[in-house]
Motif scaffolding. Structure first.
Motif, mmCIF file in Angstrom:
data_model
loop_
_atom_site.group_PDB
_atom_site.id
_atom_site.type_symbol
_atom_site.label_atom_id
_atom_site.label_comp_id
_atom_site.label_asym_id
_atom_site.label_seq_id
_atom_site.Cartn_x
_atom_site.Cartn_y
_atom_site.Cartn_z
ATOM 1 N N ILE A 193 0.698 -1.121 0.277
ATOM 2 C CA ILE A 193 0.077 0.014 0.028
ATOM 3 C C ILE A 193 0.834 1.106 0.230
ATOM 4 N N SER A 194 2.240 1.058 0.119
ATOM 5 C CA SER A 194 3.108 2.311 0.355
ATOM 6 C C SER A 194 3.048 3.340 -1.123
ATOM 7 N N HIS A 195 2.334 2.985 -2.076
ATOM 8 C CA HIS A 195 2.332 3.975 -3.289
ATOM 9 C C HIS A 195 0.890 5.063 -2.944
ATOM 10 N N ILE A 196 0.271 4.523 -2.088
ATOM 11 C CA ILE A 196 -0.934 5.467 -1.878
ATOM 12 C C ILE A 196 -0.889 6.167 -0.299
ATOM 13 N N ILE A 197 0.182 5.894 0.598
ATOM 14 C CA ILE A 197 0.153 6.395 1.652
ATOM 15 C C ILE A 197 1.295 7.381 1.744
ATOM 16 N N GLY A 198 1.551 8.254 2.709
ATOM 17 C CA GLY A 198 2.351 9.338 2.834
ATOM 18 C C GLY A 198 1.809 10.245 3.718
ATOM 19 N N PRO A 199 2.810 11.151 4.455
ATOM 20 C CA PRO A 199 2.463 12.200 5.145
ATOM 21 C C PRO A 199 1.378 13.068 4.544
ATOM 22 N N GLN A 200 1.606 13.439 3.392
ATOM 23 C CA GLN A 200 0.469 14.514 2.690
ATOM 24 C C GLN A 200 -0.420 13.707 1.847
ATOM 25 N N LYS A 201 -0.575 12.251 1.837
ATOM 26 C CA LYS A 201 -1.374 11.460 1.205
ATOM 27 C C LYS A 201 -2.325 10.752 1.896
ATOM 28 N N ASP A 202 -2.013 10.031 3.150
ATOM 29 C CA ASP A 202 -2.790 9.107 3.753
ATOM 30 C C ASP A 202 -1.800 8.707 5.008
ATOM 31 N N ILE A 203 -2.346 8.909 6.129
ATOM 32 C CA ILE A 203 -1.571 8.464 7.423
ATOM 33 C C ILE A 203 -2.349 7.596 8.323
ATOM 34 N N PRO A 204 -2.015 6.220 8.252
ATOM 35 C CA PRO A 204 -2.532 5.217 9.052
ATOM 36 C C PRO A 204 -2.289 5.577 10.460
ATOM 37 N N ALA A 205 -2.890 4.578 11.568
ATOM 38 C CA ALA A 205 -2.693 4.565 12.722
ATOM 39 C C ALA A 205 -3.246 3.279 13.278
ATOM 40 N N PRO A 206 -3.076 3.180 14.761
ATOM 41 C CA PRO A 206 -3.348 2.005 15.155
ATOM 42 C C PRO A 206 -5.021 1.819 15.349
ATOM 43 N N ASP A 207 -5.524 0.566 15.228
ATOM 44 C CA ASP A 207 -6.917 0.267 15.418
ATOM 45 C C ASP A 207 -6.877 -1.130 16.006
ATOM 46 N N VAL A 208 -8.078 -1.811 16.073
ATOM 47 C CA VAL A 208 -8.235 -3.222 16.643
ATOM 48 C C VAL A 208 -7.198 -4.124 16.259
ATOM 49 N N GLY A 209 -6.483 -4.539 17.208
ATOM 50 C CA GLY A 209 -5.198 -5.909 16.570
ATOM 51 C C GLY A 209 -4.039 -5.270 16.248
ATOM 52 N N THR A 210 -4.065 -3.971 16.174
ATOM 53 C CA THR A 210 -2.433 -3.428 15.926
ATOM 54 C C THR A 210 -2.178 -2.193 17.272
ATOM 55 N N ASN A 211 -1.070 -2.036 17.181
ATOM 56 C CA ASN A 211 -0.422 -1.111 18.316
ATOM 57 C C ASN A 211 0.857 -0.056 17.920
ATOM 58 N N ALA A 212 1.616 0.271 18.720
ATOM 59 C CA ALA A 212 2.489 1.203 18.502
ATOM 60 C C ALA A 212 3.653 0.359 17.872
ATOM 61 N N ASN A 213 3.917 -0.822 18.181
ATOM 62 C CA ASN A 213 5.101 -1.507 17.582
ATOM 63 C C ASN A 213 4.633 -1.989 15.786
ATOM 64 N N VAL A 214 3.419 -2.108 15.690
ATOM 65 C CA VAL A 214 3.235 -2.165 14.235
ATOM 66 C C VAL A 214 3.284 -0.901 13.414
ATOM 67 N N MET A 215 2.752 0.222 14.050
ATOM 68 C CA MET A 215 3.232 1.431 13.428
ATOM 69 C C MET A 215 4.711 1.877 13.144
ATOM 70 N N GLY A 216 5.401 1.475 14.404
ATOM 71 C CA GLY A 216 6.935 1.439 14.210
ATOM 72 C C GLY A 216 7.495 0.793 12.778
ATOM 73 N N TRP A 217 6.896 -0.511 12.721
ATOM 74 C CA TRP A 217 7.246 -1.389 11.699
ATOM 75 C C TRP A 217 6.956 -0.556 10.162
ATOM 76 N N ILE A 218 5.547 -0.076 10.135
ATOM 77 C CA ILE A 218 5.015 0.731 8.896
ATOM 78 C C ILE A 218 6.061 1.737 8.671
ATOM 79 N N MET A 219 6.386 2.613 9.701
ATOM 80 C CA MET A 219 7.089 3.872 9.272
ATOM 81 C C MET A 219 8.395 3.557 8.875
ATOM 82 N N ASP A 220 9.118 2.485 9.458
ATOM 83 C CA ASP A 220 10.480 1.915 8.998
ATOM 84 C C ASP A 220 10.283 1.407 7.492
#
Length: 424
Positions: free
Chosen positions: A139-166
């Motif tokens: 999904i990297s081609h449609i997300i980005g800080p000026q495109k689409d900014i994901p966040a945690p929801d059910v079943g995900t957490n800060a660690n998952v967000m860290g992996w996405i950012m990296d």
């Protein structure tokens, strides 16, 4: 493959959202109402195959989604859900509710949502990381800080967000902290983010309780869902001397008419991963949760919980929708007829996305605020949004949900009108 006929979906949360839009359409001005179909069609819906190598060497395929419902007011904003029941119509609805939610609290975002159909509890930590990184690459081609900014929801957490950012940053060749929110604080996350949604539920409840003359001192509160949202809301109501009499989570339902000892319960949940078996309360049937005599009910689990049948039985003065889409439209009508005040999800649980906005702003400027500053800004913004919705409801003689949609849809569709349609 999942059904993509979203314009004619006949079931579930997407149908609920479409009915909510239809209900608000008569309140819109003529110059905006002709754009209302914009809200009934996601701008972009992506389904991706997510293959990973399991720890035993086998290859498994998972189905992932990212939906951008509306980007008229800014980049998409919305969480990523890992759950075995995730499917396209649910993700579309969740993205649409994010469009409404960001507009109600007047954040410069649109609405988006993502997810993978998986039970994350069945994966090892390494498998979960592989799944997240492969999904991010898809999904990297449609997300980005000026495109689409994901966040945690059910079943995900800060660690998952860290992996996405990296993973995203690796593809960009430099660190991009603003691509997600809800990250670990030392990776550009914001203080106060974990408790923000639950805090927002309490703030909205506190403000509306004052308006309807409900004292929180001694008020009985029932909470469905005891994760970040439900537990923090329960903590704050308890601090204001409310009695938390009933709590339900994935393990079962517990009840104590004199109030549940939250400190003891938190210790029990930390040890057992659920509320069931807590010595300070008795177990009751899950369906009996909806029959408990209470002043405030906080559904803070999944969507579609307050059905027509349950709406007829509820014994409460106010419902605070900590979850997204917990009440069916037909059930809404019954609650209105019974004079039960419903504080809708799009304002009630907007504390999380509000602090996510604060995190994004801090990442963009590389300047970070203290937790007290975060909470002060959150409280101020939420109190103003609640007042706007309450006043709009009074002016239009409608429910708070309809009022929230009036405010949000006017802002979204005005942006759509002023931006125009390309090509003309």
């Amino acid at each position: 493959m999942s059904n993509l006929s979203y314009a004619n979906a006949e079931y579930g949360p997407w149908k609920t959202f479409l009915e909510q839009v239809d209900r608000v359409a008569p309140y819109l001005s003529e110059d905006l109402s002709k754009y209302v179909d914009t809200l009934k069609r996601p701008k972009r819906a992506l389904i991706v195959d997510v293959p990973i190598i399991m720890d035993d060497g086998t290859i498994r395929h998972f189905e992932g989604y990212r939906v951008q419902h509306n980007l008229s007011r800014g980049p998409g904003k919305g969480g990523i859900r890992y759950h075995p029941d995730v499917e396209i119509n649910e993700v579309m609805a969740l993205s649409a509710w994010m469009t409404i939610k960001t507009a109600v609290v007047n954040l410069p975002f649109g609405g988006a949502k993502g997810g993978i159909r998986v039970d994350p509890r069945t994966l090892s930590p390494r498998e979960l990381e592989r799944l997240t990184r492969r999904y991010t690459s898809e999904i990297s081609h449609i997300i980005g800080p000026q495109k689409d900014i994901p966040a945690p929801d059910v079943g995900t957490n800060a660690n998952v967000m860290g992996w996405i950012m990296d993973t995203y940053s690796s593809g960009q060749g430099h660190t991009v902290t603003g691509v997600v929110t809800g990250k670990p604080v030392h990776l550009g996350g914001s203080l106060g983010r974990v408790k923000a949604t639950g805090r927002g539920v309490f703030i909205t409840g506190y403000e509306i309780a004052k308006k309807i003359g409900l004292s929180l001192d001694g008020a009985k509160v029932s909470v469905q869902g005891f994760g970040n949202v439900g537990s923090e809301a329960a903590n704050l109501f308890s601090e204001y001397k409310s009695k938390i009499v009933c709590i339900q989570d994935h393990t079962g339902t517990i009840f104590n008419a004199d109030g549940i000892d939250l400190e003891g319960l938190h210790a029990h949940v930390a040890a057992t991963q659920g509320v069931l078996g807590f010595a300070g309360a008795k177990q009751i049937d899950n369906e009996d949760f909806w029959d408990v005599e209470t002043d405030i009910i906080i559904p803070a689990a999944l969507e579609g919980q307050i059905t027509i049948e349950r709406a007829k039985r509820l014994k409460a003065k106010m419902i605070l929708e900590g979850a997204n889409g917990p009440t069916y439209p037909e059930a809404d009508d019954i609650l209105v007829g019974r004079d039960i005040v419903v504080v809708p999800d799009v304002i009630c649980n907007a504390g999380g996305v509000t602090v996510s906005y604060f995190e994004w702003v801090q990442d963009m400027s590389s300047f970070f605020w203290t937790e007290d500053e975060i909470n002060e800004r959150l409280d101020k913004l939420m109190i103003q949004a609640v007042a706007d919705v309450w006043n709009c409801a009074a002016d239009n003689k409608c429910t708070m949900r309809t009022a929230a949609y009036i405010l949000a849809c006017e802002r979204i569709l005005r942006a759509r009108k002023e931006r125009g349609i390309y090509p003309g």
